[in-house]
Design a protein around this motif. Sequence first.
Motif, PDB file in Angstrom:
ATOM      1  N   SER A 118      47.332   6.329 -37.629  1.00  0.00           N
ATOM      2  CA  SER A 118      48.204   7.093 -38.525  1.00  0.00           C
ATOM      3  C   SER A 118      48.461   6.288 -39.804  1.00  0.00           C
ATOM      4  O   SER A 118      48.140   5.109 -39.868  1.00  0.00           O
ATOM      5  CB  SER A 118      49.519   7.394 -37.832  1.00  0.00           C
ATOM      6  N   ASP A 119      49.068   6.948 -40.802  1.00  0.00           N
ATOM      7  CA  ASP A 119      49.350   6.267 -42.066  1.00  0.00           C
ATOM      8  C   ASP A 119      50.190   5.004 -41.863  1.00  0.00           C
ATOM      9  O   ASP A 119      49.865   3.944 -42.368  1.00  0.00           O
ATOM     10  CB  ASP A 119      50.109   7.208 -43.012  1.00  0.00           C
ATOM     11  N   ARG A 175      50.615   3.207 -39.280  1.00  0.00           N
ATOM     12  CA  ARG A 175      49.860   2.181 -38.579  1.00  0.00           C
ATOM     13  C   ARG A 175      48.892   1.468 -39.525  1.00  0.00           C
ATOM     14  O   ARG A 175      48.750   0.254 -39.487  1.00  0.00           O
ATOM     15  CB  ARG A 175      49.075   2.877 -37.470  1.00  0.00           C
ATOM     16  N   ARG A 235      49.800  -2.385 -40.025  1.00  0.00           N
ATOM     17  CA  ARG A 235      48.921  -3.248 -39.244  1.00  0.00           C
ATOM     18  C   ARG A 235      47.705  -3.728 -40.050  1.00  0.00           C
ATOM     19  O   ARG A 235      47.184  -4.793 -39.791  1.00  0.00           O
ATOM     20  CB  ARG A 235      48.451  -2.461 -38.014  1.00  0.00           C
TER      21      ARG A 235
END
Lengths: 264, 264
Positions: B171-172, B174, B178
């Motif tokens: 997802s965005d 993440r 990350r």
Amino acid sequence: MSPLLEVKGLKVDFHLENRIVHAVEGVDLQVRRNETVVLAGESGSGKTITTLALTRILPAPARIVAGQVLLEGRDMLALEEKKLYSIRGGVIAYIFQEPASFLNPVLTIGEQIVEAVIWHQRLGRQEAQDQGRELLRQVRIAEADRVFNSFPHQLSGGMNQRAFIAMALACKPSLLIADEPTTSLDVTIEAEILKLLTELKEKVGFSLLFITHNLAIARKISQRIYVMYRGRVVENGLTEDIFKDPKHFHTRELIAAYHKIGKL
Amino acid sequence: MKDNPYLFWGLAIILMLSATALFAPLISPFDPSSIDSQGLLMAPCARHPLGTDGLGRDLLSRMIYGARISLSVGIIAVGISILLGLILGSCAGFYGRIADALIMRFADIMLCFPTFFLILAVIAVVEPSIYNIMIVIGLTSWMGPARLIRGEILSLKEREFIQAERALGASDARIIIRHLVPNAVGPVLVNATLGIAGAILLESSLSFLGLGVQPPVPSWGNILIESKSTLGIAWWITVFPGLAILITILGFNFIAEGLKKIIG
């Protein structure tokens, strides 16, 4: 049985600042279960854009303007973004041309695989790590433990590509899309990676959509070929038929190019 | 370490100062606010290595306690500004368009105000305590880090491994947390160490103007202001805190320089 993936009349436009470029102009495509299909064509013919459109991960200026993408009967273009997170990687996984630049440079191979495993299979960290090492062994990496703790820049291109394949397989996809995965590798490594992919396909059981402009590879691995030219599929059929009797001049060009290299 | 003397000396200075600040009650020979009845304005001697101030308090002890204030103001203020900068900068860089325009224009507006006077204005309204100073410095200095991070993210988000992550179903949030931020953090770290030096200087200036840390709590800045009236007869009260500020700033600048070399 209905095909795993069915694409009907897919059109993708690039909305640039002062003009619109039609990158994909009505592509029809089918991939059945456990089948290897090659998407061939020259650079810029829309092969990559077509495959990126399947899970809607196109770069910003590109927009899907028409068509249908049915994955196991579900219309991918109508799904909401959140539902796509589990499909990307979980049902359709990708491997790319330049493995080193498609891996995050500041995370180790292990961390990246574990992240994918945890994300898609909802495992604990310890289990995910065990599975990550197992996946590296599955893609024939001899020193799985060393590679697991290495950063991408410490590994060779072939090694990175194997690691990337392991990451793609982490989530047990039904369709693996390989976008010229061997173009940046030398010939012996290329042969090994192709062998690995065909073996894994038998063992794990997934469909393979393989993008290449090298018809020699296509002949070796695929059952069917789609030839793309300027955003359209200009020819498709069984691999043998296409080699025996290529209809479109671009197909003949691609075949001729491969014969020419053979003579050098 | 050997081929990076800047980092070595910078870390040496700052670690020593941090230890001093941390163990202030153990190290300092006197209580910072206890008055020595034997004399005011005593020149450096065996009993008071850095002399005493106009009220007969031991200068060395006051400076040791002052180190606590200066370092914590520097670190926490910069912590706040980096956190804000990270959040706002990465949103602006990642989402682009309207988010980018709004956030960066807001940053431009903030940059138009001379920071120092903005802080003076805020301090005039709220109470000038050490916590308020930290917060105010943090809230008025996030623009630099935000611009830096936005720039990094802008180029990083086009890199291929981000597309690979998206293809794996990230997802965005993440992707930002990350994959983008860890890759962007290098230049930000350099910026942060310089920022700490700046914040310490700012706190000293504010305290010097009487709007910073309030007496009797000792900070290097307010020791300096107390020395103003006795400058002609007691040089040590001016020189030693001044030197302490100089050495601290030098230390942080050395670290920044050393980090820059490592990051390249």
